[in-house]
Motif scaffolding. Sequence first.
Motif, short mmCIF file in Angstrom:
data_model
loop_
_atom_site.label_atom_id
_atom_site.label_comp_id
_atom_site.label_asym_id
_atom_site.label_seq_id
_atom_site.Cartn_x
_atom_site.Cartn_y
_atom_site.Cartn_z
N HIS A 16 0.71 -0.93 0.03
CA HIS A 16 0.21 -0.08 0.22
C HIS A 16 0.98 1.13 -0.54
O HIS A 16 1.49 1.27 0.53
CB HIS A 16 -1.57 -0.20 0.66
N ARG A 17 0.73 1.77 -1.22
CA ARG A 17 1.49 2.84 -1.36
C ARG A 17 3.20 3.13 -1.27
O ARG A 17 3.77 4.02 -0.79
CB ARG A 17 1.16 4.58 -0.04
N GLU A 25 5.66 7.26 1.77
CA GLU A 25 4.84 6.98 0.77
C GLU A 25 5.15 7.14 -0.60
O GLU A 25 5.43 8.31 -0.43
CB GLU A 25 3.80 6.75 1.51
N GLU A 43 0.67 -0.59 -4.87
CA GLU A 43 -0.97 0.30 -4.71
C GLU A 43 -0.19 1.70 -4.91
O GLU A 43 0.51 1.60 -3.94
CB GLU A 43 -1.81 -0.36 -3.26
N HIS A 58 -1.08 10.37 -2.60
CA HIS A 58 -1.98 10.20 -2.49
C HIS A 58 -3.03 11.34 -1.63
O HIS A 58 -4.48 11.25 -2.29
CB HIS A 58 -2.15 9.54 -1.25
N GLN A 191 -12.39 -4.63 -3.92
CA GLN A 191 -11.55 -3.65 -3.04
C GLN A 191 -12.54 -2.96 -1.99
O GLN A 191 -12.97 -1.99 -1.84
CB GLN A 191 -10.58 -3.35 -3.66
N TRP A 220 -8.27 -4.21 2.34
CA TRP A 220 -7.87 -2.66 2.77
C TRP A 220 -7.58 -2.34 4.24
O TRP A 220 -9.32 -1.82 4.50
CB TRP A 220 -7.44 -2.13 1.94
N THR A 221 -6.93 -1.18 5.17
CA THR A 221 -5.55 -1.53 4.36
C THR A 221 -5.29 -2.30 6.06
O THR A 221 -5.27 -1.94 6.63
CB THR A 221 -4.87 -0.16 4.84
N MET A 240 -4.55 -5.65 1.60
CA MET A 240 -3.52 -4.12 1.61
C MET A 240 -2.35 -3.46 2.55
O MET A 240 -3.55 -3.60 3.12
CB MET A 240 -3.64 -3.54 0.33
N ASP A 242 0.39 -1.36 4.64
CA ASP A 242 1.60 -0.69 5.08
C ASP A 242 2.88 -0.97 5.13
O ASP A 242 3.70 -0.96 5.12
CB ASP A 242 1.12 0.80 5.85
#
Length: 261
Positions: A16-17, A25, A43, A58, A191, A220-221, A240, A242
């Motif tokens: 994620h990111r 990120e 992502e 983002h 998602q 997510w997340t 997803m 971090d």
Amino acid sequence: MTHPYLDHPGPIAFAHRGGAADGLENTVTAFRRAVDLGYRYLETDVHATSDGTLVALHDATLDRVTDGKGAIADLPWREVRRAKVAGREPVPLFADLLEEFPGARFNIDVKAPGAIAPLVEAIRAADAWDRVCVGSFSQARLDAVRRLAGPRLATSMGVREVLALRLRSPFERSVPDPARAAVPGRAVCVQVPDRSGPVAVVDRRFLRAARHRGLQVHVWTVNDRDRMSALLDLGVDGIMTDHIETLRAVLAERGAWPDPV
């Protein structure tokens, strides 16, 4: 039929990111770290500058994560390119990410109407139809992307479609319906967040309803190790996170981390 984007053995791990937990990120450095760990799915989010340049970031503004200020849609690329994430890393062009990571697949949240046409053009220019899935919190933006891109593009369900699926989920059969699956122009996956406030979004009925339509379910997340394991036990198709090292470890312990390409 399955869209080539979803051609992957076992549950999909999404960075994620790029792995936002490290504070860099949506930067090339973050994505490179994820790829070096073995992630095949990245992502990210896209906005367009005032002169139509598509960037991976983002927020609608530079203020939170960079040393710059202002709304991306109001600034030309020559100004946005000077901003540094965490004071260190430049804001990347989305087209450069496609080129920098040719073996990766990208899950993209299109954040603003101005990003729609530049995004489709970037995918078309790179012939990246099999490497990209597009979603949005705006059903209108997602519908616009679908109209412009056509049936080759993989998309996730929009918010209106997810709500309809959730409301119907108690009444669905578990057997896939070939008439509903893999129809050009329709979503190939769902998602969703694990929860919406106190309400669980993903449960066995929701998964059953998605399977009935031939759709994968990505959540997510998720950053908690125990919750990752619980969702995988439930049968979700992707997570997803971090915290990319944590998800990698959870999948590796299950024998579900893919071998290096």
